[in-house]
Design a protein around this motif. Structure first.
Motif, PDB file in Angstrom:
ATOM      1  N   LEU A 181      -0.325  46.711  28.664  1.00  0.00           N
ATOM      2  CA  LEU A 181       0.411  47.910  29.092  1.00  0.00           C
ATOM      3  C   LEU A 181       0.083  49.095  28.198  1.00  0.00           C
ATOM      4  O   LEU A 181      -0.183  50.210  28.680  1.00  0.00           O
ATOM      5  CB  LEU A 181       1.916  47.612  29.046  1.00  0.00           C
ATOM      6  CG  LEU A 181       2.856  48.761  29.432  1.00  0.00           C
ATOM      7  CD1 LEU A 181       2.772  49.054  30.922  1.00  0.00           C
ATOM      8  CD2 LEU A 181       4.303  48.427  29.024  1.00  0.00           C
ATOM      9  N   PHE A 204      -1.915  52.616  29.294  1.00  0.00           N
ATOM     10  CA  PHE A 204      -1.364  53.955  29.042  1.00  0.00           C
ATOM     11  C   PHE A 204      -2.245  54.740  28.080  1.00  0.00           C
ATOM     12  O   PHE A 204      -2.342  55.963  28.181  1.00  0.00           O
ATOM     13  CB  PHE A 204       0.059  53.837  28.493  1.00  0.00           C
ATOM     14  CG  PHE A 204       1.112  53.804  29.563  1.00  0.00           C
ATOM     15  CD1 PHE A 204       1.963  54.874  29.754  1.00  0.00           C
ATOM     16  CD2 PHE A 204       1.251  52.696  30.392  1.00  0.00           C
ATOM     17  CE1 PHE A 204       2.930  54.855  30.747  1.00  0.00           C
ATOM     18  CE2 PHE A 204       2.217  52.655  31.394  1.00  0.00           C
ATOM     19  CZ  PHE A 204       3.054  53.744  31.575  1.00  0.00           C
ATOM     20  N   GLN A 244       4.043  46.870  38.842  1.00  0.00           N
ATOM     21  CA  GLN A 244       2.588  46.870  38.690  1.00  0.00           C
ATOM     22  C   GLN A 244       1.927  47.852  39.656  1.00  0.00           C
ATOM     23  O   GLN A 244       1.134  48.714  39.250  1.00  0.00           O
ATOM     24  CB  GLN A 244       2.040  45.460  38.897  1.00  0.00           C
ATOM     25  CG  GLN A 244       0.589  45.297  38.478  1.00  0.00           C
ATOM     26  CD  GLN A 244       0.160  43.840  38.543  1.00  0.00           C
ATOM     27  OE1 GLN A 244       0.322  43.187  39.567  1.00  0.00           O
ATOM     28  NE2 GLN A 244      -0.382  43.313  37.457  1.00  0.00           N
ATOM     29  N   SER A 280       3.455  50.186  41.253  1.00  0.00           N
ATOM     30  CA  SER A 280       4.026  51.503  40.969  1.00  0.00           C
ATOM     31  C   SER A 280       3.201  52.230  39.911  1.00  0.00           C
ATOM     32  O   SER A 280       2.883  53.413  40.056  1.00  0.00           O
ATOM     33  CB  SER A 280       5.480  51.360  40.492  1.00  0.00           C
ATOM     34  OG  SER A 280       6.305  50.830  41.501  1.00  0.00           O
ATOM     35  N   MET A 281       2.840  51.514  38.858  1.00  0.00           N
ATOM     36  CA  MET A 281       2.039  52.137  37.803  1.00  0.00           C
ATOM     37  C   MET A 281       0.637  52.474  38.295  1.00  0.00           C
ATOM     38  O   MET A 281       0.075  53.518  37.944  1.00  0.00           O
ATOM     39  CB  MET A 281       1.978  51.220  36.582  1.00  0.00           C
ATOM     40  CG  MET A 281       3.309  51.076  35.860  1.00  0.00           C
ATOM     41  SD  MET A 281       3.183  50.215  34.275  1.00  0.00           S
ATOM     42  CE  MET A 281       2.668  48.586  34.800  1.00  0.00           C
ATOM     43  N   SER A 285       0.791  55.530  40.742  1.00  0.00           N
ATOM     44  CA  SER A 285       1.149  56.710  39.956  1.00  0.00           C
ATOM     45  C   SER A 285      -0.030  57.166  39.105  1.00  0.00           C
ATOM     46  O   SER A 285      -0.280  58.366  38.961  1.00  0.00           O
ATOM     47  CB  SER A 285       2.356  56.400  39.062  1.00  0.00           C
ATOM     48  OG  SER A 285       3.479  56.062  39.832  1.00  0.00           O
ATOM     49  N   GLY A 286      -0.751  56.194  38.547  1.00  0.00           N
ATOM     50  CA  GLY A 286      -1.928  56.533  37.759  1.00  0.00           C
ATOM     51  C   GLY A 286      -2.991  57.245  38.567  1.00  0.00           C
ATOM     52  O   GLY A 286      -3.685  58.140  38.061  1.00  0.00           O
ATOM     53  N   LEU A 319       5.955  56.146  37.250  1.00  0.00           N
ATOM     54  CA  LEU A 319       5.169  55.506  36.191  1.00  0.00           C
ATOM     55  C   LEU A 319       6.045  55.104  35.006  1.00  0.00           C
ATOM     56  O   LEU A 319       6.011  53.955  34.541  1.00  0.00           O
ATOM     57  CB  LEU A 319       4.061  56.445  35.732  1.00  0.00           C
ATOM     58  CG  LEU A 319       3.186  55.925  34.591  1.00  0.00           C
ATOM     59  CD1 LEU A 319       2.228  54.866  35.096  1.00  0.00           C
ATOM     60  CD2 LEU A 319       2.419  57.066  33.923  1.00  0.00           C
ATOM     61  N   TRP A 320       6.847  56.049  34.508  1.00  0.00           N
ATOM     62  CA  TRP A 320       7.629  55.769  33.307  1.00  0.00           C
ATOM     63  C   TRP A 320       8.805  54.846  33.585  1.00  0.00           C
ATOM     64  O   TRP A 320       9.227  54.090  32.702  1.00  0.00           O
ATOM     65  CB  TRP A 320       8.081  57.077  32.669  1.00  0.00           C
ATOM     66  CG  TRP A 320       6.952  57.758  31.971  1.00  0.00           C
ATOM     67  CD1 TRP A 320       6.222  58.827  32.401  1.00  0.00           C
ATOM     68  CD2 TRP A 320       6.392  57.382  30.706  1.00  0.00           C
ATOM     69  NE1 TRP A 320       5.244  59.146  31.485  1.00  0.00           N
ATOM     70  CE2 TRP A 320       5.328  58.284  30.435  1.00  0.00           C
ATOM     71  CE3 TRP A 320       6.692  56.393  29.779  1.00  0.00           C
ATOM     72  CZ2 TRP A 320       4.566  58.207  29.278  1.00  0.00           C
ATOM     73  CZ3 TRP A 320       5.933  56.311  28.622  1.00  0.00           C
ATOM     74  CH2 TRP A 320       4.885  57.215  28.381  1.00  0.00           C
ATOM     75  N   GLN A 364       7.143  51.509  33.597  1.00  0.00           N
ATOM     76  CA  GLN A 364       6.778  51.148  32.225  1.00  0.00           C
ATOM     77  C   GLN A 364       7.976  50.581  31.466  1.00  0.00           C
ATOM     78  O   GLN A 364       7.872  49.557  30.776  1.00  0.00           O
ATOM     79  CB  GLN A 364       6.228  52.379  31.498  1.00  0.00           C
ATOM     80  CG  GLN A 364       5.932  52.163  30.012  1.00  0.00           C
ATOM     81  CD  GLN A 364       7.134  52.453  29.134  1.00  0.00           C
ATOM     82  OE1 GLN A 364       7.936  53.331  29.430  1.00  0.00           O
ATOM     83  NE2 GLN A 364       7.278  51.688  28.053  1.00  0.00           N
ATOM     84  N   CYS A 415      -5.788  52.951  34.993  1.00  0.00           N
ATOM     85  CA  CYS A 415      -5.087  52.512  36.219  1.00  0.00           C
ATOM     86  C   CYS A 415      -5.398  51.057  36.549  1.00  0.00           C
ATOM     87  O   CYS A 415      -4.497  50.266  36.866  1.00  0.00           O
ATOM     88  CB  CYS A 415      -5.492  53.397  37.402  1.00  0.00           C
ATOM     89  SG  CYS A 415      -4.943  55.105  37.290  1.00  0.00           S
ATOM     90  N   PHE A 456      -3.827  47.901  34.645  1.00  0.00           N
ATOM     91  CA  PHE A 456      -2.490  47.404  34.971  1.00  0.00           C
ATOM     92  C   PHE A 456      -2.532  46.114  35.787  1.00  0.00           C
ATOM     93  O   PHE A 456      -1.571  45.343  35.784  1.00  0.00           O
ATOM     94  CB  PHE A 456      -1.698  48.471  35.728  1.00  0.00           C
ATOM     95  CG  PHE A 456      -1.392  49.693  34.904  1.00  0.00           C
ATOM     96  CD1 PHE A 456      -1.015  49.582  33.580  1.00  0.00           C
ATOM     97  CD2 PHE A 456      -1.488  50.969  35.457  1.00  0.00           C
ATOM     98  CE1 PHE A 456      -0.728  50.705  32.811  1.00  0.00           C
ATOM     99  CE2 PHE A 456      -1.201  52.089  34.706  1.00  0.00           C
ATOM    100  CZ  PHE A 456      -0.824  51.964  33.380  1.00  0.00           C
TER     101      PHE A 456
END
Length: 437
Positions: free
Chosen positions: A14, A18, A76, A78-79, A82-83, A115-116, A119, A184, A187
């Protein structure tokens, strides 16, 4: 591999994801106003400051729906999606247009909220009460390596450049886009955590929504996920009014204010100081490196010493406050007042002291160190306090961080504009009895 070790690997992945993403995005944020000033095209009329205002305004509002999104598709995915929005914002600078610039600002604001929130969810469900402080520190330190690597590249690429050419800009932003995309895809290496054997009931959330997705796809009752999304929204609203979150709200809001300052305003101010010499533009990169060193040091040390004394987290937060007070006072003395809004040619306005590169970079280090003091402790205490409802809790964290910032900014500019109107009204009728109104 045991559950705790598997969780640690997930936290490291993770953090690395980031790190790559924000190597690109934070570097982009630090240099975008300087790059915009150097555009030769008259078709672009955007402002980096306006873009940041749009991003964080949309970010703040989108935190209300972020828990529902994370619930529906899982942290997962979602990140990852968003990335992609972050990468699109960076890629926009390769061939910029005003409309695409502001559209990308809106999209990345939405992506940032999701994203956050995701996270924080991943951090919480891969940590126990015993490891949440350590994992928060590891994540924060890896994330802040982004400031070091990205700004080192900017310094090497722009060293000695007074004007940023179109070729320089395209080269930088193509590289940053690729780096962001690498983050991205990292993740997808995060695996579903396993509950500890002795206390499996403690883990109430899962990382990947495979079971819920399989059950919903195999039945005729898909509204179950919609119900979960609605519950996540309600939980976030209720959590906002809890005593713990209200007590933390001012600290959270402060981190939003100082992040905006060091990630955008301060770097641009240093680059505009012609009294620093011909290499003032390249100092933006060095400043970012110094901020990154402070962030990495704070994340590595204070995260691991999270509960090292009977005073708990308080000494670390107090150190962060003192560190920032010293930095703000020195910046006030060392940087000219008009530096943040100066044209590309820079400002020759004298500060209160003779401008010093050493003082400017020391302040950058202090800003990063203080920021890490606050954020590692906030991540830790929120992950500890709201572990069973981590996605709504971290959504509220980010909502407070930027919603209260917007109120502060609007209050400041609203008051300033009123004062200007008052003075103009009084000056327009010098013979009238204005004071009696």
């Amino acid at each position: 591999m045991g559950p705790e070790r598997k969780g640690l690997v997930n936290i490291i992945i993770l953090g690395l994801g980031f790190m790559f993403m924000f190597t690109a995005f934070q570097t982009c944020g630090n240099i975008e106003q300087t790059v915009i000033k150097s555009f030769n095209s008259t078709e672009f009329h955007g402002s980096g400051y306006t873009s940041m205002a749009i991003i964080y305004g949309v970010f703040s509002a989108s935190n209300l729906i972020a828990p529902s999104v994370v619930t529906l598709i899982g942290p997962q995915l979602s990140m990852f999606f968003s990335g992609l929005l972050y990468s699109g914002y960076i890629a926009m600078f390769i061939y910029p247009f005003t409309w695409s610039f502001y559209t990308a600002s809106v999209l990345v604001g939405i992506g940032a909220a999701v994203l956050w929130t995701a996270q924080g969810n991943v951090l919480a469900i891969n940590s126990s009460d015993r490891t949440i402080g350590r994992n928060s520190g590891i994540f924060w330190a890896l994330l802040q390596f982004s400031l070091f690597f990205g700004n080192l590249y900017i310094y090497c690429a722009w060293h000695g450049h007074v004007h940023i050419t179109d070729k320089d800009r395209r080269t930088v932003f193509i590289s940053l886009t690729v780096i962001s995309l690498v983050g991205c895809f990292l993740f997808f290496l995060i695996r579903k955590p396993e509950p500890p054997p002795a206390s499996s009931s403690e883990v109430t959330e899962c990382l990947l929504p495979t079971e819920s997705l399989e059950s919903s796809s195999g039945s005729l009752n898909p509204p179950g996920l919609c119900s979960q999304a609605a519950d996540a929204f309600v939980q976030a609203c209720k959590m906002f009014t809890t005593r713990e979150m209200l007590l933390l709200s001012l600290s959270i809001a402060y981190t939003g204010v100082e992040l905006t300052f060091y990630s955008g305003v301060y770097g641009t101010s240093i680059g505009a100081m012609t009294r620093f010499g011909q290499d003032a533009k390249s100092l933006i990169g060095i400043s970012g490196i110094c901020i990154g060193i402070g962030e990495i040091l704070g994340g590595g040390v204070f995260g691991l010493l999270n509960k090292s004394s009977r005073f708990g987290r308080n000494p670390v937060v107090l150190l962060g406050l003192i560190t920032h007070y010293v930095a703000f006072y020195l910046i006030f003395l060392n940087i000219a007042n008009d530096a943040p809004l100066a044209p590309e040619a820079g400002t020759d306005l004298q500060a209160f002291i003779t401008p010093s590169i050493g003082v400017a970079l020391f302040c950058s280090f202090l800003l990063g160190l203080g920021d890490s003091c606050f954020n590692t402790q906030l991540l830790s205490i929120i992950g500890f306090t709201f572990r069973d409802n981590s996605a709504p809790a971290f959504a509220v964290f980010k909502f407070i961080q930027w919603q209260l910032l917007i109120l502060v900014v609007l209050a400041f500019f609203g008051s300033t504009s009123f004062f200007l109107a008052e003075w103009a009204a009084e000056a327009s009728r010098p013979q009238s009895d204005y004071d009696s109104i």
